[in-house]
Design a protein around this motif. Structure first.
Motif, PDB file in Angstrom:
ATOM      1  N   HIS B 294       0.802  -1.089   0.093  1.00 38.97           N
ATOM      2  CA  HIS B 294       0.137  -0.047   0.031  1.00 38.97           C
ATOM      3  C   HIS B 294       0.995   1.268  -0.056  1.00 38.97           C
ATOM      4  O   HIS B 294       2.127   1.171   0.346  1.00 38.97           O
ATOM      5  CB  HIS B 294      -0.854  -0.145   1.222  1.00 38.97           C
ATOM      6  CG  HIS B 294      -1.908   1.160   1.114  1.00 38.97           C
ATOM      7  ND1 HIS B 294      -2.768   1.219   0.257  1.00 38.97           N
ATOM      8  CD2 HIS B 294      -2.147   2.274   2.175  1.00 38.97           C
ATOM      9  CE1 HIS B 294      -3.726   2.365   0.400  1.00 38.97           C
ATOM     10  NE2 HIS B 294      -3.153   3.029   1.719  1.00 38.97           N
ATOM     11  N   LEU B 295       0.546   2.623  -0.441  1.00 38.23           N
ATOM     12  CA  LEU B 295       1.171   3.703  -0.397  1.00 38.23           C
ATOM     13  C   LEU B 295       0.293   4.757  -0.267  1.00 38.23           C
ATOM     14  O   LEU B 295      -1.091   4.626  -0.162  1.00 38.23           O
ATOM     15  CB  LEU B 295       1.951   3.564  -1.502  1.00 38.23           C
ATOM     16  CG  LEU B 295       1.076   3.884  -3.066  1.00 38.23           C
ATOM     17  CD1 LEU B 295       0.314   4.916  -3.335  1.00 38.23           C
ATOM     18  CD2 LEU B 295       1.910   3.321  -4.257  1.00 38.23           C
ATOM     19  N   THR B 296       1.010   6.033   0.228  1.00 40.64           N
ATOM     20  CA  THR B 296       0.083   7.086   0.262  1.00 40.64           C
ATOM     21  C   THR B 296       1.122   8.322   0.007  1.00 40.64           C
ATOM     22  O   THR B 296       2.402   8.100  -0.078  1.00 40.64           O
ATOM     23  CB  THR B 296      -0.340   7.315   1.975  1.00 40.64           C
ATOM     24  OG1 THR B 296      -1.364   8.283   1.804  1.00 40.64           O
ATOM     25  CG2 THR B 296       0.975   7.612   2.638  1.00 40.64           C
ATOM     26  N   VAL B 297       0.390   9.517  -0.402  1.00 42.89           N
ATOM     27  CA  VAL B 297       0.973  10.724  -0.663  1.00 42.89           C
ATOM     28  C   VAL B 297       0.902  11.769   0.197  1.00 42.89           C
ATOM     29  O   VAL B 297      -0.307  11.813   0.890  1.00 42.89           O
ATOM     30  CB  VAL B 297       0.671  11.355  -2.128  1.00 42.89           C
ATOM     31  CG1 VAL B 297       1.451  12.625  -2.368  1.00 42.89           C
ATOM     32  CG2 VAL B 297       0.925  10.154  -3.244  1.00 42.89           C
ATOM     33  N   ASP B 298       1.892  12.043   0.873  1.00 44.33           N
ATOM     34  CA  ASP B 298       1.866  13.222   1.960  1.00 44.33           C
ATOM     35  C   ASP B 298       1.708  14.420   1.230  1.00 44.33           C
ATOM     36  O   ASP B 298       2.507  14.885   0.585  1.00 44.33           O
ATOM     37  CB  ASP B 298       2.995  13.409   2.773  1.00 44.33           C
ATOM     38  CG  ASP B 298       2.802  14.189   4.006  1.00 44.33           C
ATOM     39  OD1 ASP B 298       1.514  14.772   4.085  1.00 44.33           O
ATOM     40  OD2 ASP B 298       3.714  14.320   4.776  1.00 44.33           O
ATOM     41  N   GLU B 299       0.488  14.964   1.366  1.00 43.58           N
ATOM     42  CA  GLU B 299       0.346  16.209   0.706  1.00 43.58           C
ATOM     43  C   GLU B 299       0.960  17.678   0.962  1.00 43.58           C
ATOM     44  O   GLU B 299       1.337  18.418   0.338  1.00 43.58           O
ATOM     45  CB  GLU B 299      -1.079  16.861   0.725  1.00 43.58           C
ATOM     46  CG  GLU B 299      -2.444  15.928   0.118  1.00 43.58           C
ATOM     47  CD  GLU B 299      -3.667  15.988   0.273  1.00 43.58           C
ATOM     48  OE1 GLU B 299      -4.260  17.346   0.719  1.00 43.58           O
ATOM     49  OE2 GLU B 299      -4.434  15.488  -0.105  1.00 43.58           O
ATOM     50  N   ARG B 300       1.646  17.279   2.352  1.00 42.98           N
ATOM     51  CA  ARG B 300       2.358  18.380   3.000  1.00 42.98           C
ATOM     52  C   ARG B 300       3.662  18.510   2.414  1.00 42.98           C
ATOM     53  O   ARG B 300       4.471  19.455   2.187  1.00 42.98           O
ATOM     54  CB  ARG B 300       2.530  18.404   4.510  1.00 42.98           C
ATOM     55  CG  ARG B 300       0.860  18.329   4.851  1.00 42.98           C
ATOM     56  CD  ARG B 300       1.060  18.435   6.479  1.00 42.98           C
ATOM     57  NE  ARG B 300       2.182  17.763   7.196  1.00 42.98           N
ATOM     58  CZ  ARG B 300       2.903  18.209   8.172  1.00 42.98           C
ATOM     59  NH1 ARG B 300       2.510  19.425   8.758  1.00 42.98           N
ATOM     60  NH2 ARG B 300       3.840  17.435   8.667  1.00 42.98           N
ATOM     61  N   THR B 301       4.302  17.299   2.128  1.00 43.22           N
ATOM     62  CA  THR B 301       5.489  17.134   1.597  1.00 43.22           C
ATOM     63  C   THR B 301       5.718  16.802   0.178  1.00 43.22           C
ATOM     64  O   THR B 301       6.901  16.936  -0.435  1.00 43.22           O
ATOM     65  CB  THR B 301       6.641  16.136   2.590  1.00 43.22           C
ATOM     66  OG1 THR B 301       5.717  14.797   2.435  1.00 43.22           O
ATOM     67  CG2 THR B 301       6.407  16.635   3.905  1.00 43.22           C
ATOM     68  N   GLY B 302       4.794  16.354  -0.580  1.00 38.95           N
ATOM     69  CA  GLY B 302       4.545  15.572  -1.701  1.00 38.95           C
ATOM     70  C   GLY B 302       5.479  14.409  -1.693  1.00 38.95           C
ATOM     71  O   GLY B 302       5.427  13.519  -2.861  1.00 38.95           O
ATOM     72  N   ARG B 303       5.759  13.535  -0.870  1.00 34.89           N
ATOM     73  CA  ARG B 303       6.470  12.576  -0.469  1.00 34.89           C
ATOM     74  C   ARG B 303       5.684  11.224  -0.712  1.00 34.89           C
ATOM     75  O   ARG B 303       4.344  11.133  -0.187  1.00 34.89           O
ATOM     76  CB  ARG B 303       7.459  12.273   0.468  1.00 34.89           C
ATOM     77  CG  ARG B 303       8.523  13.079   0.651  1.00 34.89           C
ATOM     78  CD  ARG B 303       9.392  12.565   1.774  1.00 34.89           C
ATOM     79  NE  ARG B 303      10.682  13.412   1.876  1.00 34.89           N
ATOM     80  CZ  ARG B 303      10.943  14.380   2.688  1.00 34.89           C
ATOM     81  NH1 ARG B 303      10.393  14.238   3.701  1.00 34.89           N
ATOM     82  NH2 ARG B 303      12.072  14.943   2.604  1.00 34.89           N
ATOM     83  N   LEU B 304       5.925  10.244  -1.155  1.00 31.34           N
ATOM     84  CA  LEU B 304       5.178   9.056  -1.298  1.00 31.34           C
ATOM     85  C   LEU B 304       5.751   8.029  -0.143  1.00 31.34           C
ATOM     86  O   LEU B 304       7.066   8.051   0.109  1.00 31.34           O
ATOM     87  CB  LEU B 304       5.519   8.076  -2.569  1.00 31.34           C
ATOM     88  CG  LEU B 304       4.586   8.289  -3.750  1.00 31.34           C
ATOM     89  CD1 LEU B 304       5.415   7.666  -4.878  1.00 31.34           C
ATOM     90  CD2 LEU B 304       3.344   7.604  -3.484  1.00 31.34           C
ATOM     91  N   THR B 305       4.905   7.496   0.644  1.00 28.03           N
ATOM     92  CA  THR B 305       5.226   6.375   1.650  1.00 28.03           C
ATOM     93  C   THR B 305       4.866   5.220   1.200  1.00 28.03           C
ATOM     94  O   THR B 305       3.371   4.967   0.855  1.00 28.03           O
ATOM     95  CB  THR B 305       4.980   6.780   3.068  1.00 28.03           C
ATOM     96  OG1 THR B 305       5.478   7.937   3.333  1.00 28.03           O
ATOM     97  CG2 THR B 305       5.264   5.831   3.877  1.00 28.03           C
ATOM     98  N   ILE B 306       5.809   4.249   0.772  1.00 26.37           N
ATOM     99  CA  ILE B 306       5.375   3.069   0.193  1.00 26.37           C
ATOM    100  C   ILE B 306       5.664   1.810   1.144  1.00 26.37           C
ATOM    101  O   ILE B 306       6.754   1.867   1.800  1.00 26.37           O
ATOM    102  CB  ILE B 306       5.855   2.542  -1.111  1.00 26.37           C
ATOM    103  CG1 ILE B 306       5.942   3.800  -2.064  1.00 26.37           C
ATOM    104  CG2 ILE B 306       5.358   1.258  -1.609  1.00 26.37           C
ATOM    105  CD1 ILE B 306       7.052   3.533  -3.209  1.00 26.37           C
ATOM    106  N   VAL B 307       4.856   0.837   1.631  1.00 24.14           N
ATOM    107  CA  VAL B 307       5.080  -0.229   2.393  1.00 24.14           C
ATOM    108  C   VAL B 307       4.556  -1.480   1.833  1.00 24.14           C
ATOM    109  O   VAL B 307       3.761  -1.557   1.171  1.00 24.14           O
ATOM    110  CB  VAL B 307       3.965   0.101   3.676  1.00 24.14           C
ATOM    111  CG1 VAL B 307       4.089  -1.215   4.645  1.00 24.14           C
ATOM    112  CG2 VAL B 307       4.437   1.258   4.413  1.00 24.14           C
ATOM    113  N   SER B 308       5.744  -2.300   1.901  1.00 19.83           N
ATOM    114  CA  SER B 308       5.644  -3.818   1.259  1.00 19.83           C
ATOM    115  C   SER B 308       5.883  -4.518   2.340  1.00 19.83           C
ATOM    116  O   SER B 308       6.973  -4.455   2.981  1.00 19.83           O
ATOM    117  CB  SER B 308       6.729  -3.794   0.195  1.00 19.83           C
ATOM    118  OG  SER B 308       6.893  -4.934  -0.319  1.00 19.83           O
TER     119      SER B 308
END
Lengths: 344, 344, 344, 344
Positions: B294-308
């Motif tokens: 699953h993954l998410t995008v942090d709107e505050r930083t624009g970063r993707l956090t991907i978890v596998s």
């Protein structure tokens, strides 16, 4: 000898606080208060104290408390302190609040992240942020201390020397944080039961944890304007301990050894912060008030990897609260907190 | 029915492989080989198989093995496969190597990170990298497969859809990886004993783990030139499971929902990769061959956090090895691997 | 291929049952039923099945169930089966009840130990006690099986060869039993949370556990009159597994080796019972349907110490239930249960 | 302030002893000795003490030790104390031996159960058995104390009031004992690694444990002739804690409440023994010097079930050793041992 009180002594932070204060050399009586469980012996909730502490939980009667107490600790859920603390203003009773109610100075931050009504601006102005190692003078002079959150303590002690440097630029700070399950509190839930915790590693509240604004607020105080952080908390199948693994773009002129020297100098007079020569594990600080830190610079990417570990219930809650009390009352900073980490 | 062999069946990866192959619908005999323990019944090392598998470990006699076997699995420490595999070249016996010996195509990479002599270039050229979901055609046609490492499996499946995109720029990839202790193997040591593992969260080999070049090599194959990664492995107090939490600068035009769609499309025909609607935990895939992402995008930083997440001993070792065998022999990809994750 | 149903598939026993039946070679459809959660996808409770099982929980509609099903498993709390089972009598649907409702043949025993109203005598007469290894004939002919409790399974398999001997005298049987926390079910409570379970060993319901009459009833059936047993259950900080350590005065003419031979003969045709040559650990049978047994005679006291281990969720619940189904439908006893124990 | 020394401070018992003595109000210097590791800083073995204890391990030089020390603790493997202790006889240095060397008064018992050469009869005569609660007078007058084993401490405190009764008949005593893995010491082995300990419950050394003669010797001293005991030790997947569940035929004229009163009276002046009103768990005494006890009488069988819990490293080793030191030096019995159990 002082007389101290705890509201919320049946929770994890509160019971740990009791354990410390019960043995503190300058503390005489410890009285425990509860709104819902007054009249019941504390030992009926905490078999650990059987035979050695016979007292009942007392009702929260403010007039009586003001007469009896020198210091009042609030180990209460969000929303309680903002209502309870005001009556102790100017009463001579010093208040140390372990909840998040008094930490965020902007009421809109509290309301956004905690989704509750904030404490008054007056109270927020009065309350001093109790991150001991970076704020001793203010704490010594304060009547009310907002004891820092567990994650912020680990993160901020791990980044303070960096954030105090000229030209620090916080915009690339990524925090991958891991906590034992006691951080989730003692209420039974699908999240806290054994079968969902053991042999399981979980991530939660990615970029949504209420400790984010607390970290950002302090970074801003130290370093001027700062960009938002990335913060991913995880739950480790263990009871106690936090490790914050932090990633930040380094300064190409500063080597790992030089960084370690900067850190050692920064914490020279802080007995509970130990700059280690290798990466620490959470068990190195288990059941103690220490914060152990190490870092490295990756030559291939230029990035700093900083690791900071604490016991979330001690340095991240009750231990730091006692440390704050020591400063507020003029005791030695380490009193009642000298026990070395438990091992194995 | 095929006849398969395992060298190294008393290690964690090898015994798990035996467990799977013992029940595989297209596998007849499973023969186990050992240089040092030949002649001893396997059940004397593995009480789990008592009564149901009576055979002894056999000596490593290559001529006999070539006669008997269709497939040979090597679940051996670094350095064994590079010596053992060459004799099976062109023998008709397909080899699946679970060690790191045949994964890195540049001999200097192996020598730098493993600090041992590398396999020959000829062997390295012959060996196909067995990351099933992204390399099926080559695996089906291969005689020798280098089964991927546990961390690389979690990381590469978690980043493949991203890395295959036009304009991917890997230079900000930070991988904070967490593994159960079985990843450290079964040799008793200070690192693997219970008292140092339970209630302890540890970090190790920061930016020095031998899986770094394996990840970088594959990212390079996919995406042209790639900058070095930051890689911090941690040890979780649990036996099985890996979570890789990955941070990468996103593309401002792509939302989290769009990324999830890209991932779902990429893995449309991959039954073991599940793109989840919330962040997975390691127990969601425990004792199974799944990789949940699953993954998410942090709107505050624009970063993707991907978890596998994977089970390091299954999708990260023996399960993927069986999946590779299935492809090499023309079986259904899921044969012998259909059991759902164990819970609780 | 048969069509089976499960009521209670979100509990620990029920979900494990689903996992086994989902892969059973003679089972086609598996339908899941719930009174309170009908309409919700099963995967929303069990992320483990994501992507591989898309069906919703169905309402408990008896008419429809009778049309659809060949076998119905009840993995429900005490009190449900006694109301639900009667409508399936003579319906052609075989019922396997994993709860305690149909185990005790004397209604007063149920009412005393379960503190609830008992099932009818008619139903109790109909229900066959499903301790497979000692009751195969009756199970094969039955329409309703009362699947044994977890502790009774471990205890009774560990004592059956003894209790079948001429002159057995059960009056000194002491059972010190230890179970993983999954035996307490999945409802969050002070008892089941991680912080009260990890690093904690607990004893509970000493001589008051509802499995006592179930054990005594079977011992009586085997051995004529039997005196009451002593039974102390404990909770081990682990998820799965039961060990019963049993103490009984031996027969001075029978050595440990002779006892082991008697046990081996008794279980000669029982593939899931393994008489071991050393004391087994719970992990030797983890995630499998085995019951491993060993015993010794203390020459100094003449006492027998018998140890029996099972996985409480498999041989102690869902695994034995599938074994019962296999017998009731004429399948091979081991079908769907062949997977070896998981290790490590 | 006294000067104390520890030989064996890198083992579990020894390091716990250091932790206690480091904070003991009447202890000044603590010197650590090692034959094999002299010259290395203690913190290189114990990161827990980093920054707070900088000293190196010292060589074992008896002349110097006699000059420096008031008390010497031996936390050494079997066989060391019998050689080292004699040189401190009549030296003015009091010796507290945590190993098993000086506990068994009959040399043949030691040789049979420890399979090593025994200490001399002279030494054995000199050494007082340090089960504090039942032997204070002798300990106060002694120069050498044999600190009891962990299992014997739990078992003997749990049976002492019974064994002191007129007409006690120990012949039916069955002890089912459970210990955390720290009892197996810190040497890495198949037995102590995480993957074989977690999710595993094991039994070992049934009726063969070297603590059996230690228990029987004390029971004999108390009660005249006693028959052999049955003793089954088990390993629990946790680090610390012992529970002894004990079964003994009761006296039909004494109820459970009367037994509890007899126990309370017996331990009236023993602050560390707590007769509880419900069965204790090991976590009730975790990281403390308490021994918590409860019992019940089964009306159906007339049997007593007695449960006794301790922290094996504290009351079962280092804590009791400090308690012995306190008595030998005339300090308050609880000095340095007042910290309440750690929770959660």
């Amino acid at each position: 000898m002082v007389h101290v009180g705890i509201v919320g002594a049946t929770g994890y932070g509160g019971s740990e606080l009791f354990r410390l204060l019960h043995n503190h050399p300058h503390v005489g009586d410890v009285s425990l208060y509860s709104s819902s469980q007054a009249g019941e012996p504390y030992s009926s909730f905490m078999p650990q104290v059987s035979g050695w502490f016979q007292e009942e939980l007392r009702p929260i009667e403010e007039a009586q408390m003001k007469k009896d107490l020198d210091v009042l600790f609030l180990a209460t859920p969000a929303g309680v302190s903002k209502d309870l603390t005001p009556s102790f203003l100017n009463s001579g009773v010093k208040v140390i609040d372990l909840s998040g109610d008094l930490r965020l100075k902007k009421t809109e931050d509290y309301e956004k992240w905690y989704k509750k009504e904030s404490a008054s601006e007056e109270l927020l102005t009065e309350a001093v942020y109790g991150l001991v190692e970076t704020n001793r003078k203010n704490i010594e002079a304060s009547e009310i201390v907002a004891n820092p959150g567990c994650y912020p303590t680990a993160v901020l002690l791990g980044t303070a020397p960096l954030a105090h440097r000229e030209g620090w630029n916080g915009d690339s700070l990524i925090i991958d944080a891991k906590s034992g399950i006691s951080g989730a509190g003692k209420t039974p839930s699908d999240k806290t039961i054994y079968a969902n915790t053991e042999e399981n590693f979980r991530i939660y509240k990615v970029n949504e944890h209420q400790h984010i604004p607390e970290i950002e607020q302090q970074l801003e105080w130290w370093g001027g304007e700062t960009s938002p952080i990335t913060f991913s908390p995880h739950l480790v199948p263990m009871t106690r301990g936090i490790m914050a693994t932090m990633y930040v773009q380094g300064d190409e002129n500063v080597s790992a050894q030089e960084w370690l020297k900067i850190y050692r100098d920064f914490y020279e007079n802080s007995p509970f912060v130990r700059i280690r020569e290798e990466f620490p594990s959470t068990k190195d600080v288990y059941a103690s008030n220490f914060c152990d830190i190490h870092l490295t610079v990756d030559e291939r990417t230029g990035r700093l990897t900083i690791v900071s570990v604490i016991d979330n219930l001690l340095k991240g809650a009750s231990g730091q609260a006692v440390q704050n009390m020591n400063l507020m009352l003029g005791f030695e900073e380490t009193e009642g907190l000298k026990l070395l980490p438990l091992y194995p």
